[in-house]
Design a protein around this motif. Structure first.
Motif, PDB file in Angstrom:
ATOM      1  N   LYS A  37       0.827  -1.211   0.000  1.00 44.00           N
ATOM      2  CA  LYS A  37       0.000   0.000   0.000  1.00 44.00           C
ATOM      3  C   LYS A  37       0.863   1.263   0.000  1.00 44.00           C
ATOM      4  O   LYS A  37       0.521   2.251  -0.641  1.00 44.00           O
ATOM      5  CB  LYS A  37      -0.953   0.009   1.200  1.00 44.00           C
ATOM      6  CG  LYS A  37      -2.021  -1.056   1.120  1.00 44.00           C
ATOM      7  CD  LYS A  37      -2.893  -0.866  -0.094  1.00 44.00           C
ATOM      8  CE  LYS A  37      -3.944  -1.922  -0.222  1.00 44.00           C
ATOM      9  NZ  LYS A  37      -4.675  -1.838  -1.480  1.00 44.00           N
ATOM     10  N   LEU A  38       1.986   1.231   0.698  1.00 43.21           N
ATOM     11  CA  LEU A  38       2.914   2.371   0.681  1.00 43.21           C
ATOM     12  C   LEU A  38       3.483   2.592  -0.718  1.00 43.21           C
ATOM     13  O   LEU A  38       3.607   3.735  -1.176  1.00 43.21           O
ATOM     14  CB  LEU A  38       4.055   2.148   1.675  1.00 43.21           C
ATOM     15  CG  LEU A  38       3.729   2.397   3.136  1.00 43.21           C
ATOM     16  CD1 LEU A  38       4.823   1.839   4.031  1.00 43.21           C
ATOM     17  CD2 LEU A  38       3.518   3.876   3.407  1.00 43.21           C
ATOM     18  N   LYS A  43       3.675   5.798  -5.707  1.00 43.82           N
ATOM     19  CA  LYS A  43       3.513   5.893  -7.168  1.00 43.82           C
ATOM     20  C   LYS A  43       2.401   6.858  -7.542  1.00 43.82           C
ATOM     21  O   LYS A  43       2.548   7.643  -8.488  1.00 43.82           O
ATOM     22  CB  LYS A  43       3.213   4.512  -7.761  1.00 43.82           C
ATOM     23  CG  LYS A  43       4.392   3.577  -7.761  1.00 43.82           C
ATOM     24  CD  LYS A  43       3.968   2.212  -8.290  1.00 43.82           C
ATOM     25  CE  LYS A  43       5.055   1.181  -8.129  1.00 43.82           C
ATOM     26  NZ  LYS A  43       4.615  -0.148  -8.586  1.00 43.82           N
ATOM     27  N   CYS A  44       1.292   6.814  -6.814  1.00 39.63           N
ATOM     28  CA  CYS A  44       0.173   7.701  -7.123  1.00 39.63           C
ATOM     29  C   CYS A  44       0.532   9.169  -6.900  1.00 39.63           C
ATOM     30  O   CYS A  44       0.198  10.021  -7.725  1.00 39.63           O
ATOM     31  CB  CYS A  44      -1.053   7.332  -6.288  1.00 39.63           C
ATOM     32  SG  CYS A  44      -1.878   5.831  -6.813  1.00 39.63           S
ATOM     33  N   TYR A  48       0.595  11.800  -9.882  1.00 38.89           N
ATOM     34  CA  TYR A  48      -0.318  12.935  -9.818  1.00 38.89           C
ATOM     35  C   TYR A  48       0.447  14.255  -9.903  1.00 38.89           C
ATOM     36  O   TYR A  48       0.008  15.186 -10.590  1.00 38.89           O
ATOM     37  CB  TYR A  48      -1.166  12.895  -8.538  1.00 38.89           C
ATOM     38  CG  TYR A  48      -2.185  14.000  -8.514  1.00 38.89           C
ATOM     39  CD1 TYR A  48      -3.343  13.915  -9.261  1.00 38.89           C
ATOM     40  CD2 TYR A  48      -1.962  15.162  -7.772  1.00 38.89           C
ATOM     41  CE1 TYR A  48      -4.262  14.944  -9.271  1.00 38.89           C
ATOM     42  CE2 TYR A  48      -2.876  16.200  -7.768  1.00 38.89           C
ATOM     43  CZ  TYR A  48      -4.032  16.082  -8.522  1.00 38.89           C
ATOM     44  OH  TYR A  48      -4.939  17.117  -8.535  1.00 38.89           O
ATOM     45  N   THR A  49       1.573  14.333  -9.229  1.00 35.60           N
ATOM     46  CA  THR A  49       2.384  15.548  -9.287  1.00 35.60           C
ATOM     47  C   THR A  49       2.867  15.787 -10.713  1.00 35.60           C
ATOM     48  O   THR A  49       2.820  16.918 -11.214  1.00 35.60           O
ATOM     49  CB  THR A  49       3.583  15.444  -8.318  1.00 35.60           C
ATOM     50  OG1 THR A  49       3.089  15.199  -7.002  1.00 35.60           O
ATOM     51  CG2 THR A  49       4.405  16.717  -8.322  1.00 35.60           C
ATOM     52  N   THR A  50       3.314  14.742 -11.370  1.00 39.50           N
ATOM     53  CA  THR A  50       3.750  14.860 -12.767  1.00 39.50           C
ATOM     54  C   THR A  50       2.596  15.317 -13.647  1.00 39.50           C
ATOM     55  O   THR A  50       2.755  16.216 -14.483  1.00 39.50           O
ATOM     56  CB  THR A  50       4.304  13.512 -13.278  1.00 39.50           C
ATOM     57  OG1 THR A  50       5.413  13.133 -12.461  1.00 39.50           O
ATOM     58  CG2 THR A  50       4.737  13.599 -14.727  1.00 39.50           C
ATOM     59  N   GLU A  90      -7.526   7.828  -5.313  1.00 40.87           N
ATOM     60  CA  GLU A  90      -6.756   6.707  -4.777  1.00 40.87           C
ATOM     61  C   GLU A  90      -5.809   7.169  -3.666  1.00 40.87           C
ATOM     62  O   GLU A  90      -5.662   6.499  -2.637  1.00 40.87           O
ATOM     63  CB  GLU A  90      -5.969   6.021  -5.887  1.00 40.87           C
ATOM     64  CG  GLU A  90      -5.407   4.694  -5.463  1.00 40.87           C
ATOM     65  CD  GLU A  90      -5.008   3.807  -6.628  1.00 40.87           C
ATOM     66  OE1 GLU A  90      -4.177   2.926  -6.398  1.00 40.87           O
ATOM     67  OE2 GLU A  90      -5.512   3.993  -7.746  1.00 40.87           O
ATOM     68  N   ILE A  91      -5.188   8.329  -3.850  1.00 42.32           N
ATOM     69  CA  ILE A  91      -4.326   8.888  -2.803  1.00 42.32           C
ATOM     70  C   ILE A  91      -5.160   9.164  -1.555  1.00 42.32           C
ATOM     71  O   ILE A  91      -4.764   8.810  -0.446  1.00 42.32           O
ATOM     72  CB  ILE A  91      -3.628  10.173  -3.296  1.00 42.32           C
ATOM     73  CG1 ILE A  91      -2.648   9.862  -4.423  1.00 42.32           C
ATOM     74  CG2 ILE A  91      -2.898  10.862  -2.142  1.00 42.32           C
ATOM     75  CD1 ILE A  91      -2.132  11.091  -5.157  1.00 42.32           C
ATOM     76  N   ASP A  92      -6.328   9.783  -1.755  1.00 47.27           N
ATOM     77  CA  ASP A  92      -7.235  10.048  -0.626  1.00 47.27           C
ATOM     78  C   ASP A  92      -7.561   8.766   0.125  1.00 47.27           C
ATOM     79  O   ASP A  92      -7.497   8.714   1.357  1.00 47.27           O
ATOM     80  CB  ASP A  92      -8.557  10.658  -1.120  1.00 47.27           C
ATOM     81  CG  ASP A  92      -8.470  12.126  -1.422  1.00 47.27           C
ATOM     82  OD1 ASP A  92      -7.609  12.811  -0.837  1.00 47.27           O
ATOM     83  OD2 ASP A  92      -9.273  12.604  -2.246  1.00 47.27           O
ATOM     84  N   MET A  93      -7.923   7.732  -0.619  1.00 48.80           N
ATOM     85  CA  MET A  93      -8.307   6.472   0.001  1.00 48.80           C
ATOM     86  C   MET A  93      -7.149   5.860   0.788  1.00 48.80           C
ATOM     87  O   MET A  93      -7.310   5.470   1.945  1.00 48.80           O
ATOM     88  CB  MET A  93      -8.775   5.472  -1.055  1.00 48.80           C
ATOM     89  CG  MET A  93      -9.135   4.119  -0.468  1.00 48.80           C
ATOM     90  SD  MET A  93      -9.147   2.788  -1.671  1.00 48.80           S
ATOM     91  CE  MET A  93      -7.447   2.700  -2.174  1.00 48.80           C
TER      92      MET A  93
END
Length: 169
Positions: A37-38, A43-44, A48-50, A90-93
């Motif tokens: 999960k980490l 990766k997310c 997302y930043t990219t 997905e990051i939120d979750m």
């Protein structure tokens, strides 16, 4: 009586050994799951930043007059990747279900991202009203600064995730 004691000792040892083995295996499974999960979170955030940069890199050039607003929009549409729309949810979750310890940094990341979006909306409005003929130097400076601040907070979040993963053993 000695046979009964020996038999109970053997059975008891077997039960205890099985219990210990089960809990060690369970701990390893939990550790593996948490590390997985980490890795997903890392990766997310990175993707997302990219994506945020890819979707906004053209606006300083529009502010300089090197590109028209329509060219900027065309570039943004071309770079739009529908597959990446799942990243923020997905990051939120992941953070809300598994890693609340990253919530403060993540909220800072979202705040900086919101600043980029607000500056873009301000520029968009001004450009539509006044066109390309005015000087957007101040807008560009603020916008570029906000993009770099997003990157800084993103790096801080990625660093926290990496440090936490290294501590898991």
């Amino acid at each position: 009586m000695n046979i009964l004691t020996a038999l109970l000792t053997i059975i008891g040892s077997g039960v205890i050994a099985a219990w210990i083995s089960h809990h060690l295996a369970k701990g390893k499974e939990e550790l593996f799951y948490k590390r997985k999960k980490l890795e997903e979170l890392y990766k997310c955030v990175e993707r997302y930043t990219t994506l945020l940069f890819v979707m906004n890199h053209m606006w300083p050039r529009v502010m300089d007059g090197d590109l028209s607003f329509n060219q900027g929009l065309d570039m943004q549409i071309k770079n739009n990747n529908e597959e990446e729309k799942h990243l923020l949810p997905e990051i939120d979750m992941l953070i809300n279900l598994y890693f609340l310890n990253f919530l403060t940094t993540y909220k800072g990341f979202l705040k900086k991202r919101d600043t980029v979006n607000e500056l873009y909306q301000d520029f968009n409005y001004i450009y539509k009203v006044k066109g390309p003929t005015i000087d957007y130097g101040k807008n560009k400076k603020e916008f570029v600064k906000a993009l770099f601040e997003v990157e800084e907070v993103s790096k801080a979040l990625l660093n926290e995730v990496a440090q936490y993963a290294r501590k898991l053993k």
